[in-house]
Design an enzyme around this catalytic site. Structure first.
Site, short mmCIF file in Angstrom:
data_model
loop_
_atom_site.label_atom_id
_atom_site.label_comp_id
_atom_site.label_asym_id
_atom_site.label_seq_id
_atom_site.Cartn_x
_atom_site.Cartn_y
_atom_site.Cartn_z
N GLY A 1 0.86 -1.19 0.00
CA GLY A 1 0.00 0.00 0.00
C GLY A 1 0.89 1.23 0.00
NE ARG A 2 -1.66 4.86 3.65
CZ ARG A 2 -2.94 4.70 4.03
NH1 ARG A 2 -3.88 5.42 3.47
NH2 ARG A 2 -3.27 3.84 4.97
CB ILE A 3 4.49 1.77 4.28
CG1 ILE A 3 3.92 2.87 5.17
CG2 ILE A 3 5.91 1.40 4.72
CD1 ILE A 3 3.64 2.45 6.61
NE ARG B 1 -7.04 -7.40 1.51
CZ ARG B 1 -7.65 -6.63 2.39
NH1 ARG B 1 -8.43 -7.17 3.29
NH2 ARG B 1 -7.49 -5.31 2.36
CB ALA C 1 3.53 -4.84 9.14
NE ARG C 2 0.42 -1.98 14.70
CZ ARG C 2 0.90 -0.84 14.22
NH1 ARG C 2 2.11 -0.78 13.70
NH2 ARG C 2 0.19 0.28 14.29
CD GLU D 1 5.88 -3.53 19.24
OE1 GLU D 1 5.49 -2.36 19.45
OE2 GLU D 1 6.08 -3.97 18.11
CG HIS E 1 6.68 -0.04 16.96
ND1 HIS E 1 5.57 -0.79 17.22
CD2 HIS E 1 6.36 0.74 15.89
CE1 HIS E 1 4.60 -0.49 16.36
NE2 HIS E 1 5.07 0.44 15.53
P1 NAP Z 1 -2.04 0.73 3.48
O1 NAP Z 1 -1.74 1.84 2.54
O2 NAP Z 1 -3.45 0.46 3.85
O3 NAP Z 1 -1.37 -0.58 2.87
C1 NAP Z 1 -1.66 -1.86 3.29
C2 NAP Z 1 -1.64 -2.79 2.09
O4 NAP Z 1 -1.81 -4.13 2.56
C3 NAP Z 1 -2.75 -2.51 1.09
O5 NAP Z 1 -2.16 -2.28 -0.16
C4 NAP Z 1 -3.59 -3.79 1.06
O6 NAP Z 1 -3.91 -4.10 -0.28
C5 NAP Z 1 -2.64 -4.83 1.65
N1 NAP Z 1 -3.35 -5.87 2.41
C6 NAP Z 1 -4.30 -5.72 3.36
N2 NAP Z 1 -4.69 -6.92 3.84
C7 NAP Z 1 -3.96 -7.85 3.17
C8 NAP Z 1 -3.91 -9.27 3.21
N3 NAP Z 1 -4.70 -9.97 4.02
N4 NAP Z 1 -3.02 -9.89 2.41
C9 NAP Z 1 -2.22 -9.19 1.57
N5 NAP Z 1 -2.24 -7.84 1.47
C10 NAP Z 1 -3.11 -7.18 2.26
O7 NAP Z 1 -1.28 0.94 4.86
P2 NAP Z 1 0.14 1.66 5.11
O8 NAP Z 1 -0.07 3.10 5.37
O9 NAP Z 1 1.09 1.24 4.05
O10 NAP Z 1 0.52 0.97 6.52
C11 NAP Z 1 0.64 -0.42 6.60
C12 NAP Z 1 0.88 -0.88 8.02
O11 NAP Z 1 2.20 -0.57 8.43
C13 NAP Z 1 0.02 -0.22 9.09
O12 NAP Z 1 -1.25 -0.83 9.18
C14 NAP Z 1 0.83 -0.40 10.35
O13 NAP Z 1 0.46 -1.59 11.01
C15 NAP Z 1 2.25 -0.54 9.84
N6 NAP Z 1 3.09 0.60 10.24
C16 NAP Z 1 4.15 0.39 11.06
C17 NAP Z 1 4.96 1.44 11.40
C18 NAP Z 1 6.15 1.24 12.29
O14 NAP Z 1 6.49 2.13 13.05
N7 NAP Z 1 6.81 0.10 12.22
C19 NAP Z 1 4.70 2.73 10.93
C20 NAP Z 1 3.61 2.91 10.12
C21 NAP Z 1 2.81 1.83 9.78
P3 NAP Z 1 -5.26 -4.92 -0.65
O15 NAP Z 1 -6.37 -4.20 0.05
O16 NAP Z 1 -5.30 -4.84 -2.14
O17 NAP Z 1 -5.02 -6.30 -0.14
C1 GLV Z 2 2.91 2.84 13.75
O1 GLV Z 2 3.20 1.74 14.02
C2 GLV Z 2 1.76 3.21 12.98
O2 GLV Z 2 0.92 2.36 12.68
O3 GLV Z 2 1.66 4.41 12.64
#
Ligand code: NAP
Ligand code: GLV
Length: 322
Positions: free
Chosen positions: A155-157, A177, A236-237, A266, A285
């Site tokens: 997705g975005r990240i 998906r 991710a998580r 965590e 994290h």
């Molecule tokens: P996003 O734009 O919603 O991207 C998530 C992607 O995952 C979407 O493209 C979605 O595509 C795909 N997806 C969802 N469910 C799925 C599944 N069951 N199987 C395969 N692909 C699937 O979210 P984002 O902004 O990139 O953020 C993603 C995650 O990163 C957050 O939810 C958070 O948990 C984590 N995060 C962690 C940190 C950190 O500090 N480590 C910081 C920011 C975010 P489809 O809908 O087409 O499947």
């Molecule tokens: C951090 O983990 C976030 O989801 O922004």
């Protein structure tokens, strides 16, 4: 004026936005999470709450908060929030997408490079005063050029992780998906089924949200499909990965190394089994932890809270509310 509760000390910029919109109380600690009992007490007469991923907002919290209209989570992920409980009570939820995308993608690459080139292992070796020679096969790592980089949850990240591969001359694949033609046009990545991706990738970066579907997505059978040279990175998580299975898989030789920003429970302690392995790079994290990004997250969360409490449209709603 409406009333809000903020669950941790925030940058002044964010507090100024909240102060202009409502009266607020704050758990004014820069580090310690607000005790659960105090959170319940403070929400009794609160119309809104600005909270963090370490605050669990569930039916119990909502039952203590009869006036609550808005939960402004200072994170893009919202697996700490019980969406069904919010919906049932008509409480809106906002998150902080986009503003943290680049910082988190950068951290994914930091882990990828550190794990591939044994950066942390090398530093520990020097600190232990164990560096004796330069030798042809001393501390050899994995090449990036011509290798295949895979993103699970592009997705975005995930897309930002793929874009950053341009300078490394890599093949790019992803699994969501469903295929995403726009992403493919933007990044040059090709779609794979989950199993095909695991078998083909040299580097796997996980950026999928935690959900019922993705909890435990990486377990013993997924690690067994990976190449023996595979480097696995999770930003991710934690619960997306079965940590006990990962420990056994690393000991058995695949994946070759891992970089982890997130963990099942965590904060982890120093006696976590994964930390006993030399090919694990672990950080606490910090995906979005740059000063500018954290200020942007806090101000976006504050703007969402303020919007809800002054009857303005939410900026980044997850659950629109009633
Ligand atoms: P996003 O734009 O919603 O991207 C998530 C992607 O995952 C979407 O493209 C979605 O595509 C795909 N997806 C969802 N469910 C799925 C599944 N069951 N199987 C395969 N692909 C699937 O979210 P984002 O902004 O990139 O953020 C993603 C995650 O990163 C957050 O939810 C958070 O948990 C984590 N995060 C962690 C940190 C950190 O500090 N480590 C910081 C920011 C975010 P489809 O809908 O087409 O499947
Ligand atoms: C951090 O983990 C976030 O989801 O922004």
């Amino acid at each position: 004026m409406k009333k809000a509760f903020i669950t941790r000390r925030l940058p002044d910029e964010a507090l100024a936005i909240v102060a202009a919109a409502c009266n607020y109380e704050i758990w004014d600690s820069a580090e310690e999470p607000v005790p659960r009992a105090l959170l319940l007490e403070k929400l009794r007469d609160a119309d809104g709450v600005l909270c963090l991923i370490s605050d669990r907002v569930d039916a119990e919290v909502l039952d203590h908060a009869p006036r609550l209209r808005i939960v402004a989570n200072m994170a893009v992920g919202y697996d700490n929030i019980d969406l069904a409980a919010l919906r049932a009570r008509g409480v809106a939820l906002t998150n902080t997408p986009d503003v943290l995308t680049d910082a988190t993608a950068d951290l994914a690459w930091a882990l990828l490079l550190a794990a591939a080139r044994r950066v942390v292992e090398g530093q520990k070796l020097i600190e232990a005063d164990s560096w004796r020679y330069w030798a042809p096969l001393f501390m050899v790592g994995q090449d990036l050029q011509r290798a295949t980089l895979a993103v699970v949850g592009a997705g975005r990240i995930g897309a930002a992780v793929l874009r950053r591969a341009q300078g490394f001359n890599m093949r790019l694949i992803y699994h969501n998906r469903r295929p995403n033609a726009e992403l493919e046009a933007q990044t040059g990545a090709s779609y794979r089924t989950f199993a095909a991706l695991l078998q083909e990738a040299d580097f796997i970066v996980v950026t999928v949200p935690l959900s019922a579907e993705t909890r435990g997505m990486f377990g013993a059978s997924e690690f067994a499909l990976m190449k023996p040279n595979a480097v696995f990175v999770n930003v991710a998580r934690g619960p997306i990965v079965d940590e006990a299975a990962l420990y056994e898989a690393l000991k058995a030789g695949r994946p070759w190394a891992v970089g982890l920003d997130v963990f099942a429970n965590e904060p982890i302690r120093a006696d976590h089994p994964l930390l006993t392995l030399p090919n694990v790079v672990a950080v606490p994290h910090i995906g979005s932890a740059t000063l500018n990004t954290r200020i942007a997250m806090a101000t976006l969360a504050a703007r969402n809270l303020a919007a809800a409490l002054t009857d303005q449209p939410l900026i980044t709603p997850v659950v629109p509310g009633a």
